[in-house]
Design an enzyme around this catalytic site. Structure first.
Site, PDB file in Angstrom:
ATOM      1  N   ASP A  70       0.827  -1.193   0.000  1.00  0.00           N
ATOM      2  CA  ASP A  70       0.000   0.000   0.000  1.00  0.00           C
ATOM      3  C   ASP A  70       0.872   1.258   0.000  1.00  0.00           C
ATOM      4  O   ASP A  70       1.881   1.328   0.708  1.00  0.00           O
ATOM      5  CB  ASP A  70      -0.896  -0.025   1.244  1.00  0.00           C
ATOM      6  N   GLU A 121       1.782  -0.159  -4.953  1.00  0.00           N
ATOM      7  CA  GLU A 121       0.823   0.866  -5.360  1.00  0.00           C
ATOM      8  C   GLU A 121       1.524   2.216  -5.335  1.00  0.00           C
ATOM      9  O   GLU A 121       2.002   2.654  -4.288  1.00  0.00           O
ATOM     10  CB  GLU A 121      -0.377   0.897  -4.405  1.00  0.00           C
TER      11      GLU A 121
END
Length: 551
Positions: A214, A283
């Site tokens: 993330d 990401e």
């Protein structure tokens, strides 16, 4: 349901160390996938129950959004214990059962590691904020106020307001790029890096096949805490709430994407490489430099295996012009980058609604995804062609949507429960009251209805994924000669054994294109593809796929 992939992972062709290159990854948002105990929240046992369905899609791996212990202020992206399962999702034994069952079906399992920040309830932060002298005093980003008491600089939080929160215990501000309850870790401290690598090692030892990382470019901040410059109005192209969120008024040169991050990513990759067949998917959250950062983070074989940016998660439709622009930019900025494309995920409006696609458009985009160079992420329900759900304000759970309502409705509309059975209570997701309302519009496209219809969008996705695996050039070959012929996007995929020609009409009207000459044969007819010699006319959402073998 037709399980196409029911093989032991140990004897699968997907055991190669580069299984991820061109692989298809299915994202599961666990709160909304399948509830097994009637509390209205999806859980690990629910996921295990549906693994046969996922394997039947023909995908290579699953990515499970966070299920760690958490106060759930940001629904699991605020971790309070990296080594524990939150009780709402089950127990560690449930995860081990899921892992074993997935591997038995030939599915890899990637988990979502949130390393840039923790919950303010994490023991590390509890200790860090207690005083300025404790062993973890420097594990988070603390800074003194300016002489007038205001925050150290102008950095903003993605969720609104300043990225700095005053703490009365230490009489200092701490950095939070997201909610105030999500303090940022200080990656400039080697002990923090070591602790996070130990977390990764814990899950690798358990047997996970990799990580979705993330906000991978948020790990480091500028140690000098320099102000971010303003971003000109015409460059405010963020994917999420671009105009209503003041975060998009800044060029985030100093609050993220720092050069020191490369060394940590190399440490993480080195750890991952100690285990066979593991992969890291990052990401990249940067509206202005996403492709450039993707290239930096995936260059060579010592950094991340693959990353995804947000170019195909934007409101802007995938026209031939824009798609070619993205790949041209990728080639110029990072020619050796390995991208992972997604059209939908848990943070953006579902692409069927975002791009206002009709049924033919949904089908065409599924095939396009399977033909583009890179790996592919599918978000749960995407294979059903689900539209965005309409969640009224009184049922909103997402703090982002609550903050910026009504101009931005948040992320709940893409997070509503998966629809399994059209006529069942709560569409088969739960026997209780669901944490978000089940969409009646989505229920019309439930799995049981789609599965029974050979021509459904669900079965179309199965055939598209099978096509990708059938032709090695589509999985991991090169991509060249990308052209924009009016509304038609065309390109060539190629490996040592074959060439695949692809052409997609992404416009609203019919258009003509000259097809390559030679000994080509049409493929993908069961998907609606055409293949002819000479000049062809493609109707809107029509596409052409042809292959020729080398030698």
């Amino acid at each position: 349901m037709n399980v196409q992939n029911n093989v032991d992972l140990k004897h699968s062709t997907k055991t190669a160390s580069d299984w991820w290159r061109g692989g298809v990854i299915y994202q599961i948002y666990p709160r909304s996938f399948q509830d097994s105990n009637g509390d209205g929240i999806g859980d690990l046992r629910g996921i295990t129950r549906r693994l046969d369905y996922i394997a039947g899609l023909g995908v290579d791996a699953i990515w499970i959004s966070p299920f760690f212990k958490s106060p759930m202020k940001d629904f699991g992206y605020d971790v309070s214990d990296y080594r524990a399962i939150d009780p709402m999702f089950g127990r560690m034994e449930d995860f081990q059962t899921l892992l074993d069952r997935a591997h038995g079906l030939g599915l890899r399992v990637m988990i979502d590691l949130v390393l840039s920040h923790t919950s303010d309830q994490h023991p590390w932060f509890v200790e860090s904020r207690s005083n300025r002298e404790n062993p973890k005093a420097d594990w988070y980003v603390w800074a003194d106020p300016k002489p007038d008491g205001t925050p150290p600089n102008n950095w903003l939080s993605i969720f609104g307001g300043s990225a700095w929160q005053w703490d009365t215990r230490r009489q200092q501000y701490y950095l939070h790029n997201f909610l105030t309850s999500q303090p940022d870790l200080n990656f400039h401290n080697p002990d923090v890096q070591d602790a996070l690598l130990d977390v990764a090692r814990f899950w690798l030892d358990m047997g996970v096949d990799g990580f979705r990382l993330d906000t991978i470019n948020f790990y480091f901040h500028d140690a000098q805490l320099r102000d971010n410059p303003a971003l000109p109005l015409d460059q405010r192209n963020a994917t999420i709430a671009p105009m209503v969120n003041p975060y998009n008024h800044q060029d985030h040169l100093y609050s993220k994407s720092q050069p020191e991050n490369i060394a940590f990513l190399e440490r993480l990759r080195a750890l991952t490489d100690q285990y066979d067949g593991r992969a890291c998917l990052g990401e990249v959250g940067d509206a202005q430099r996403g492709l450039e950062i993707m290239g930096e983070y995936t260059r060579g074989d010592k950094r991340m295996h693959m990353c995804y940016a947000f170019e195909f998660l934007e409101k802007r439709r995938l026209t031939a012009e824009y798609t070619k622009h993205v790949f041209d930019q990728l080639l110029s900025k990072a020619g050796d980058a390995w991208p992972c494309w997604a059209f939908s995920n848990h943070d953006v409006q579902r692409h069927a609604s975002r791009w206002d696609l009709d049924e033919a458009g949904i089908r065409q985009h599924a095939v396009l995804m399977m033909c583009l160079r890179g790996s592919a992420c599918l978000y749960q329900g995407e294979e059903l062609g689900l539209p965005e759900a309409d969640v009224p304000f009184e049922h909103l759970q997402d703090p982002y949507g609550i903050e910026f309502w009504p101009e931005y409705k948040g992320r709940d509309g893409c997070r509503t429960p998966m629809v399994w059975a059209a006529q069942d209570e709560q569409s088969g997701f739960t026997t209780g009251a669901p944490w978000l309302p089940v969409s009646t519009a989505q229920a019309e496209r439930a799995v049981d209805r789609m599965d029974a219809d050979p021509q459904s969008v669900l079965n179309h996705y199965r055939r598209a994924i099978a096509l990708r695996h059938e032709y090695p050039a589509l999985m991991s070959g090169t991509q060249s000669d990308m052209r924009e012929t009016g509304p038609i996007l065309s390109f060539l995929r190629e490996d040592d054994t074959q060439q695949v020609f692809c052409a997609f009409n992404l416009g609203d009207g019919a258009a003509e294109i000259d097809l390559p000459e030679g000994n080509w044969r049409c493929i993908g007819q069961d998907l609606g593809a055409i293949g002819v010699q000479g000049r062809a006319t493609l109707a809107p959402s029509q596409f052409c796929l042809m292959v020729r073998e080398k030698g």
